[in-house]
Write a protein that holds these residues in place. Structure first.
Motif, PDB file in Angstrom:
ATOM      1  N   GLY A  97       0.779  -1.222   0.000  1.00 21.67           N
ATOM      2  CA  GLY A  97       0.000   0.000   0.000  1.00 21.67           C
ATOM      3  C   GLY A  97       0.812   1.273   0.000  1.00 21.67           C
ATOM      4  O   GLY A  97       2.037   1.283  -0.165  1.00 21.67           O
ATOM      5  N   ASP A  98       0.091   2.347   0.231  1.00 15.21           N
ATOM      6  CA  ASP A  98       0.632   3.696   0.214  1.00 15.21           C
ATOM      7  C   ASP A  98       0.989   4.145   1.622  1.00 15.21           C
ATOM      8  O   ASP A  98       1.211   3.322   2.522  1.00 15.21           O
ATOM      9  CB  ASP A  98      -0.359   4.653  -0.457  1.00 15.21           C
TER      10      ASP A  98
ATOM     11  N   ASP B 106       4.203   5.005  -3.031  1.00 11.65           N
ATOM     12  CA  ASP B 106       3.755   4.090  -4.077  1.00 11.65           C
ATOM     13  C   ASP B 106       2.335   4.454  -4.521  1.00 11.65           C
ATOM     14  O   ASP B 106       1.467   4.738  -3.688  1.00 11.65           O
ATOM     15  CB  ASP B 106       3.767   2.647  -3.575  1.00 11.65           C
ATOM     16  N   THR B 107       2.104   4.442  -5.813  1.00  7.61           N
ATOM     17  CA  THR B 107       0.787   4.743  -6.350  1.00  7.61           C
ATOM     18  C   THR B 107       0.030   3.457  -6.642  1.00  7.61           C
ATOM     19  O   THR B 107       0.627   2.379  -6.790  1.00  7.61           O
ATOM     20  CB  THR B 107       0.887   5.557  -7.643  1.00  7.61           C
ATOM     21  N   LEU B 108      -1.285   3.571  -6.744  1.00 11.76           N
ATOM     22  CA  LEU B 108      -2.117   2.410  -7.038  1.00 11.76           C
ATOM     23  C   LEU B 108      -1.698   1.757  -8.348  1.00 11.76           C
ATOM     24  O   LEU B 108      -1.459   0.540  -8.414  1.00 11.76           O
ATOM     25  CB  LEU B 108      -3.584   2.844  -7.089  1.00 11.76           C
TER      26      LEU B 108
ATOM     27  N   GLY C  53      -4.662   1.874  -1.438  1.00 12.72           N
ATOM     28  CA  GLY C  53      -4.273   2.618  -2.619  1.00 12.72           C
ATOM     29  C   GLY C  53      -5.435   3.392  -3.212  1.00 12.72           C
ATOM     30  O   GLY C  53      -6.598   3.079  -2.952  1.00 12.72           O
ATOM     31  N   GLY C  54      -5.113   4.388  -3.982  1.00 16.42           N
ATOM     32  CA  GLY C  54      -6.131   5.190  -4.655  1.00 16.42           C
ATOM     33  C   GLY C  54      -6.275   6.587  -4.094  1.00 16.42           C
ATOM     34  O   GLY C  54      -6.887   7.450  -4.730  1.00 16.42           O
TER      35      GLY C  54
ATOM     36  N   VAL D 201      -9.607   4.326 -10.850  1.00 12.20           N
ATOM     37  CA  VAL D 201      -9.192   3.660  -9.612  1.00 12.20           C
ATOM     38  C   VAL D 201      -9.889   2.312  -9.476  1.00 12.20           C
ATOM     39  O   VAL D 201      -9.257   1.287  -9.171  1.00 12.20           O
ATOM     40  CB  VAL D 201      -9.502   4.552  -8.393  1.00 12.20           C
ATOM     41  N   MET D 202     -11.186   2.287  -9.702  1.00  9.70           N
ATOM     42  CA  MET D 202     -11.920   1.039  -9.544  1.00  9.70           C
ATOM     43  C   MET D 202     -11.524   0.014 -10.611  1.00  9.70           C
ATOM     44  O   MET D 202     -11.557  -1.194 -10.362  1.00  9.70           O
ATOM     45  CB  MET D 202     -13.421   1.304  -9.579  1.00  9.70           C
ATOM     46  N   GLY D 203     -11.120   0.494 -11.780  1.00 11.04           N
ATOM     47  CA  GLY D 203     -10.598  -0.424 -12.785  1.00 11.04           C
ATOM     48  C   GLY D 203      -9.338  -1.118 -12.295  1.00 11.04           C
ATOM     49  O   GLY D 203      -9.148  -2.325 -12.519  1.00 11.04           O
ATOM     50  N   HIS D 204      -8.484  -0.380 -11.604  1.00 15.25           N
ATOM     51  CA  HIS D 204      -7.269  -0.973 -11.039  1.00 15.25           C
ATOM     52  C   HIS D 204      -7.619  -1.987  -9.943  1.00 15.25           C
ATOM     53  O   HIS D 204      -6.976  -3.043  -9.833  1.00 15.25           O
ATOM     54  CB  HIS D 204      -6.372   0.117 -10.467  1.00 15.25           C
TER      55      HIS D 204
END
Length: 330
Positions: A109-110, A141-143, A168-169, A211-214
């Motif tokens: 995670g972030d 770190d990014t999503l 993340g996000g 974001v939700m696609g990731h």
């Protein structure tokens, strides 16, 4: 008189491994001006480190050195001895070794899962006091970056982890340091906090869709590599924009939404954005046939329990950890 450490002396201690995160705390300070959302930066403490020869490179060098000190620590900050541990892994191999040693929770995670050692402890730090956790999380770190790197894939293949905690996000939903792109200018006809949703434009909706696609891609990977592992996700709590805040406050001020004189409206705008993210995450979990556990962290931190605009103090992060613990079970 305080004797300052020269940069060469500080580097020598870091390279020799004699500089612990706790001891290094006196040599660094937060540097909000150089940071971005969910990627805190640090600077050298001018009272304890001689930085006269560094000039413009001081901030970059300080953040890089602080990151190395954190990575070279064998365990997370303030981990307690006993049957449980929160172990910091730098590589997938180290995470696999931790699984062989008994870790049952993997985290990635972030900055809500990992912060520089001069910041408050995170929920993963506290969760590690009662559970065997190994974390790949790294502030900054990014999503998209985490999913592209797939550092968690090989540890998941061990099938040793009951839960995979993921954070993340946040950077995406606050505009990556340009929150103003998601907001309309202040309008006297929409000055009431109940009008907050009017200020959020379609660019925010587009970012949330990405974001939700990731997250959907992430779930596919988890189900493929370790079908019995539960993916545990969370939205963020109601962060508070502050005057001269580098990540929220300044961006809102740019749009005429002053976080001091229009505080209720500013907080309401942020609340709508946080609620939208949480709602999408909950829908995602509800439609996962039990593969995803959603943890609601809203209203866990009180107004006076924020370290900065995006990160809570430890009394609040303890509640975040308790919420995770309740979600995953003893």
């Amino acid at each position: 008189m305080v004797v300052k450490l020269s940069l060469s002396q500080l580097l020598a201690q870091a390279e020799a491994g004699t500089l612990t995160a706790e001891a290094a705390g006196r040599y660094f300070l937060p540097d909000d001006a150089a940071g971005t959302p969910f990627e805190p930066a640090v600077r050298f403490n001018p009272k304890t480190v001689n930085v006269t020869a560094l000039r413009g490179s001081a901030s970059v060098l300080a953040s890089a050195l602080a990151r190395d000190i954190g990575r070279n620590s064998a365990t997370l900050r303030h981990a307690v001895p006993g049957p449980f541990f929160a172990r910091k892994a730098v590589t997938s191999g180290e995470a696999i070794a931790a699984a062989e040693a008994g870790a049952t929770i993997l985290a990635e995670g972030d900055s809500w899962f990992d912060l520089p050692f001069i910041y408050p402890r995170t929920l993963v730090d506290f969760l590690g006091e009662r559970h065997a956790v190994v974390t790949l999380a790294q502030w900054g770190d990014t999503l998209e970056g985490m999913i592209a790197a797939k550092q968690f894939v090989k540890p998941l293949r061990t099938k040793a982890f009951k839960h995979f905690l993921f954070s993340g996000g946040g950077n995406d939903i606050v505009g990556g340091g340009k929150l103003e792109l998601f907001l309309r200018h202040f309008d006297v006809g929409h000055a009431d906090p109940s009008d907050a949703s009017w200020y959020i434009n379609d660019l925010f909706v587009d970012a949330l869709d990405r974001v939700m696609g990731h997250y959907r891609e992430l779930l596919k990977i988890v189900v493929r590599e370790s079908p019995k592992t539960k993916l545990v996700i969370h939205g963020y709590d109601y962060v508070i924009p502050q005057q001269n805040g580098h990540w929220l406050g300044n961006a809102m001020t740019f749009r005429g939404l002053d976080p001091v004189y229009k505080a209720p409206l500013c907080k309401a705008v942020i609340k709508v954005m946080i609620d939208a993210f949480n709602s999408r995450l909950k829908q995602f979990a509800d439609g996962s046939s039990g593969a995803v556990i959603y943890v609601d962290l809203r209203k866990k931190a009180h107004a006076d329990e924020w370290f900065d605009e995006l990160h809570a103090r430890e009394n609040a992060t303890k509640r975040f950890a308790a919420a995770f613990e309740q979600a995953i079970g003893s």
